[in-house]
Design an enzyme around this catalytic site. Structure first.
Site, short mmCIF file in Angstrom:
data_model
loop_
_atom_site.label_atom_id
_atom_site.label_comp_id
_atom_site.label_asym_id
_atom_site.label_seq_id
_atom_site.Cartn_x
_atom_site.Cartn_y
_atom_site.Cartn_z
N SER A 48 103.46 37.17 9.49
CA SER A 48 102.65 36.12 8.87
C SER A 48 102.49 34.93 9.82
O SER A 48 101.86 33.93 9.47
CB SER A 48 103.30 35.65 7.56
OG SER A 48 104.65 35.30 7.78
N ASN A 64 113.86 33.09 1.70
CA ASN A 64 113.19 33.01 0.40
C ASN A 64 113.16 31.57 -0.14
O ASN A 64 112.11 31.11 -0.61
CB ASN A 64 113.87 33.94 -0.61
CG ASN A 64 113.72 35.40 -0.22
OD1 ASN A 64 112.96 35.71 0.70
ND2 ASN A 64 114.43 36.28 -0.89
N THR A 103 68.46 17.30 -20.41
CA THR A 103 69.24 18.40 -20.95
C THR A 103 68.36 19.63 -20.78
O THR A 103 67.13 19.51 -20.83
CB THR A 103 69.59 18.20 -22.44
OG1 THR A 103 68.37 18.05 -23.18
CG2 THR A 103 70.42 16.94 -22.65
N HIS A 104 68.96 20.76 -20.51
CA HIS A 104 68.20 21.99 -20.19
C HIS A 104 67.29 21.78 -18.98
O HIS A 104 66.28 22.47 -18.85
CB HIS A 104 67.36 22.46 -21.39
CG HIS A 104 68.09 22.45 -22.68
ND1 HIS A 104 68.78 23.54 -23.17
CD2 HIS A 104 68.27 21.46 -23.59
CE1 HIS A 104 69.34 23.23 -24.34
NE2 HIS A 104 69.05 21.97 -24.61
N SER A 139 64.03 23.09 10.02
CA SER A 139 63.77 24.53 10.08
C SER A 139 63.20 24.86 11.45
O SER A 139 62.51 24.05 12.05
CB SER A 139 62.77 24.91 8.99
OG SER A 139 62.07 26.08 9.36
N LYS A 198 60.33 20.64 7.24
CA LYS A 198 61.55 20.85 6.46
C LYS A 198 62.65 19.83 6.75
O LYS A 198 62.82 19.38 7.88
CB LYS A 198 62.10 22.25 6.71
CG LYS A 198 61.38 23.35 5.98
CD LYS A 198 61.26 23.09 4.50
CE LYS A 198 62.08 23.97 3.59
NZ LYS A 198 62.46 25.27 3.97
N ASN A 253 66.31 20.13 5.21
CA ASN A 253 67.12 20.91 4.27
C ASN A 253 68.46 20.25 3.99
O ASN A 253 69.15 19.82 4.91
CB ASN A 253 67.35 22.32 4.82
CG ASN A 253 66.05 23.09 4.99
OD1 ASN A 253 65.13 22.92 4.20
ND2 ASN A 253 65.99 23.92 6.02
N GLU A 309 74.24 22.19 -0.01
CA GLU A 309 74.27 23.63 -0.32
C GLU A 309 75.63 24.21 0.01
O GLU A 309 76.16 25.06 -0.72
CB GLU A 309 73.18 24.35 0.47
CG GLU A 309 71.76 23.95 0.05
CD GLU A 309 70.72 24.44 1.04
OE1 GLU A 309 70.42 25.63 1.01
OE2 GLU A 309 70.22 23.63 1.85
N TYR A 321 112.05 37.40 -5.46
CA TYR A 321 111.08 37.41 -4.38
C TYR A 321 110.56 38.82 -4.10
O TYR A 321 111.29 39.80 -4.18
CB TYR A 321 111.71 36.85 -3.10
CG TYR A 321 110.78 36.88 -1.91
CD1 TYR A 321 109.86 35.86 -1.69
CD2 TYR A 321 110.78 37.96 -1.02
CE1 TYR A 321 108.98 35.91 -0.62
CE2 TYR A 321 109.91 38.02 0.05
CZ TYR A 321 109.02 36.99 0.25
OH TYR A 321 108.15 37.05 1.30
N GLN A 337 104.03 36.60 0.38
CA GLN A 337 103.58 36.12 1.68
C GLN A 337 102.06 35.91 1.67
O GLN A 337 101.53 35.14 2.46
CB GLN A 337 103.97 37.14 2.75
CG GLN A 337 103.61 36.76 4.15
CD GLN A 337 104.38 37.57 5.16
OE1 GLN A 337 105.56 37.34 5.39
NE2 GLN A 337 103.73 38.56 5.74
N LYS A 385 99.66 32.19 0.95
CA LYS A 385 99.36 31.01 1.77
C LYS A 385 97.91 30.89 2.22
O LYS A 385 97.32 29.81 2.15
CB LYS A 385 100.27 31.00 3.00
CG LYS A 385 101.72 30.81 2.64
CD LYS A 385 102.63 31.02 3.82
CE LYS A 385 104.02 31.37 3.35
NZ LYS A 385 104.09 32.65 2.59
#
Ligand code: ARG
Length: 501
Positions: free
Chosen positions: A31, A118, A163-164, A285, A291, A293, A298, A325, A330, A333
Site C-alpha cells: 500500500s 493495526n 420551481t420546476h 472552444s 464559446k 465554457n 462543470e 482487522y 487497506q 484510504k
C-alpha cells in the site's frame, strides 16, 4: 533448468517465512504507493508512542533519545524527497520502521513494543482525516464568506425564483446565494459532528486485544490531540466509521456544490446570461470562437460523482467484515484521499467563481418579471383587499393569466378594464403589487426574500464568519506562541495544524 532464487523473506515479519512473496502478491499487498501520504501522521504517532513507552519504563531514556533522533532524521529525509520508499516493505509503517532500524539499530526494533500496525494505521488514518476535516472546514467557511459578501451587495437585486425550472416568484439574488450559505453551514455541522466522534485514540489497542505491557493510553491520546483513548480494542482497530462519516459529509456537501455548479452553468448559458464568468474561470472552444465554457463549474458538478462513489466504495468494503482487522481495510484510504482532494478542489473553484462572477442585474430584473411571476401577488391582493377566499382568488388570477397569454403580455400588461372583466371590484391599486420590486419587498416573513430581510441575514453571516476568522487568527497566534515555548520541552507534540498533503 534451475529455478530463479526465491526473494528473501520480509525482514520485519518474515521470521517464520522461508521465502518472500510472489511478485503479484507484493503488487496486491503493498500500500506504500498511496499510504506514504500518511508519513507525517505515522511519525507523529511513533513519537507519542515512544515517549509513552519511556515514561512507563518500557523503553530506556537512551532508546527514546535514539528513536527521536532517528525519526527526526527520517522526517527530514521524506520532507526533502531523499527517502527511498520500498514496495517490498509494504506500507508506510514498515518503511519508516525499517529505515529507523537501519539508522539507529536496536532501539528501532523496540519501537513496535505494545503496538501493532493495526492500531497504528487506525491512528494514522484518524489523524489524517482529522487534519482533512480542519482544512475542508476552513474552505467551507471561506466559500460562505464569499457568498455572504456577494449576498450583501445584491440583497435587493431581483431575479427569477424558480420551481420546476419554471418562473415561480421573484426572489433576490442575495437571497438565492444565502440559501447556499445555509447548506454549507450544515455541511460544516456534519464535519464537526464527525470530528467529535472521530477524536478518540486507537493507539494501544495493539493487534486487537490490547497489550500485556503497562502502557498509558491516555498519555498517547493526549499527545496526539485526541479527547481520550478508545474504550474497546476490537472496535479501535476494526471500525472505519470515522472515514465513512467523513465521506458521507463529503458526498452531501458535494451534492450542494454540484447543484450550485449546475446553476452557474445554466446562468452562463446564452439564453439566460444571468451571470458572466471572466476568462479566469472559463475556457474557449477550439472550433467555435464565440464559446466561453464554464468548465470549472462543470467539473465541480462532476466531482460529486466520484465523491459519492468513494462513499459507496468504502461502505461496500466494510459491510461483510468480521471483527477485528482484515486486510480489506487497506482499501479504505485511496477513496478518502481522492474524495478529500476532489472536495477541496471543488470548494476552491467554487469560491473562486463566486468571487469572479458578475451578475447581469438588469437582465436578472427583467427576467424576474417574465412568466407572470407576480401572479401570486395579484391573488394575494384579491384576498387582502377584496376579501376573496384564496381558492377563488387563485381562479380569478388564473383567468387573468389566460387573458394575458391570449394577448401576449405579462400580467401587469393587462388594462384595468380587462382585469375588471374578470372581477369588477378590482381597482388600479392592484398594479402596485405587480412589479417585481413590490413583490420581493412584500415577502417580509421570517426567512423570506424581502431585501430588508436578505440584507439583515447577509450582515448576520458576515458578522458571524468575520468573528470566527478573527477568533481563529488569535488562536493561531496563541498556538504559535505555545509551540515556541514548547520547543524546549521534550516530548512536546505540535497541535494538528498541518494540512494533509
Ligand atoms: N497497510 C495496512 C493497512 O493499511 C496496515 C495494517 C496492516 N496490518 C496487518 N495486520 N497486516 O491496513
Amino acid at each position: 533448468m534451475t529455478e530463479p532464487p526465491a526473494p528473501p523473506a520480509n525482514t520485519l515479519w518474515g521470521g517464520r517465512f522461508a521465502a518472500g512473496p510472489a511478485g503479484v502478491m507484493e503488487e496486491i499487498n503493498a500500500s506504500i504507493d498511496f499510504d506514504r501520504r500518511l508519513w507525517r501522521q505515522d511519525i507523529r504517532g511513533s513519537r507519542a508512542h515512544a515517549a509513552m513507552l519511556a515514561k512507563c519504563g518500557i523503553l530506556t531514556a537512551d532508546d527514546l533519545a535514539d528513536i527521536e533522533r532517528g525519526l527526526a532524521a527520517i522526517e527530514a529525509e521524506i520532507e526533502s524527497g531523499r527517502f527511498a520508499f520500498s514496495r517490498a516493505l509494504e506500507d508506510i509503517h514498515l518503511n519508516i520502521e525499517a529505515r529507523l532500524t537501519e539508522r539507529i539499530g536496536e532501539a528501532g526494533k523496540r519501537l513496535h513494543t505494545a503496538r501493532s500496525r493495526n492500531d497504528q494505521v487506525a491512528t494514522d488514518f484518524r489523524l489524517w482525516v482529522r487534519d482533512a476535516i480542519d482544512g475542508i472546514d476552513a474552505q467551507l467557511a471561506d466559500l460562505m464568506r464569499a457568498l455572504a459578501t456577494r449576498a450583501a451587495r445584491h440583497a435587493a437585486d431581483p431575479m427569477p425564483g424558480m420551481t420546476h425550472l419554471q418562473a415561480a416568484q421573484p426572489v433576490t439574488f442575495g437571497h438565492h446565494l444565502l440559501a447556499y450559505v445555509e447548506m454549507l453551514a450544515r455541511d460544516r455541522g456534519r464535519l464537526a459532528d464527525a470530528r467529535r466522534r472521530l477524536n478518540e485514540c486507537p493507539l494501544g489497542a495493539a493487534a486487537l486485544a490490547g497489550t500485556s505491557f503497562p502502557i498509558d493510553r491516555s498519555m498517547t491520546a493526549a499527545a496526539l490531540g485526541f479527547d481520550r483513548p478508545m474504550a474497546n480494542s476490537l472496535d479501535a482497530v476494526s471500525d472505519r466509521d470515522f472515514a465513512l462519516e467523513f465521506l458521507a459529509a463529503a458526498a452531501i456537501s458535494a451534492v450542494h456544490l454540484s447543484r450550485f455548479a449546475e446553476e452557474i452553468v445554466i446562468w452562463c448559458a446564452a439564453p439566460f446570461r444571468f451571470v458572466r464568468l471572466s476568462d479566469a474561470f472559463t475556457t474557449g472552444s477550439s472550433i467555435m470562437p464565440q464559446k466561453r465554457n464554464p468548465d470549472a463549474a462543470e467539473l465541480v458538478r462532476a466531482k460529486s460523482g466520484r465523491i459519492a462513489g468513494a462513499l459507496v466504495g468504502l461502505l461496500t468494503v466494510m459491510k461483510g467484515l468480521p471483527l477485528a482487522y482484515a486486510k480489506d481495510m487497506q482499501e479504505d484510504k485511496e477513496g478518502v484521499f481522492d474524495a478529500a482532494g476532489a472536495w477541496a478542489l471543488a470548494l476552491a473553484a467554487m469560491a473562486g467563481m463566486v468571487r469572479d462572477m458578475v451578475p447581469d442585474t438588469a437582465r436578472l430584473r427583467a427576467a424576474a418579471g417574465e412568466g407572470h411571476a407576480t401572479a401570486t401577488d395579484l391573488a394575494d391582493w384579491l384576498v387582502r383587499v377584496l376579501r376573496l377566499p384564496f381558492r377563488t382568488a387563485h381562479h380569478v388570477t388564473g383567468r387573468l393569466v389566460a387573458r394575458a397569454d391570449a394577448r401576449g403580455v405579462d400580467l401587469p400588461g393587462l388594462t384595468l378594464d380587462e382585469m375588471r372583466a374578470e372581477e369588477p371590484r378590482i381597482t388600479a391599486d392592484i398594479f402596485t403589487v405587480l412589479t417585481v420590486d413590490a413583490s420581493v419587498a412584500s415577502r417580509l416573513s421570517y426567512g423570506g426574500t424581502a431585501p430588508a430581510r436578505v440584507a439583515a441575514e447577509a450582515a448576520r453571516w458576515q458578522e458571524r464568519l468575520g468573528q470566527e476568522r478573527l477568533g481563529q487568527e488569535r488562536l493561531g497566534q496563541e498556538r504559535l506562541g505555545q509551540e515556541r515555548l514548547g520547543q524546549d520541552r521534550p516530548g512536546h507534540e505540535r497541535p494538528a495544524q498541518e494540512r494533509p498533503e
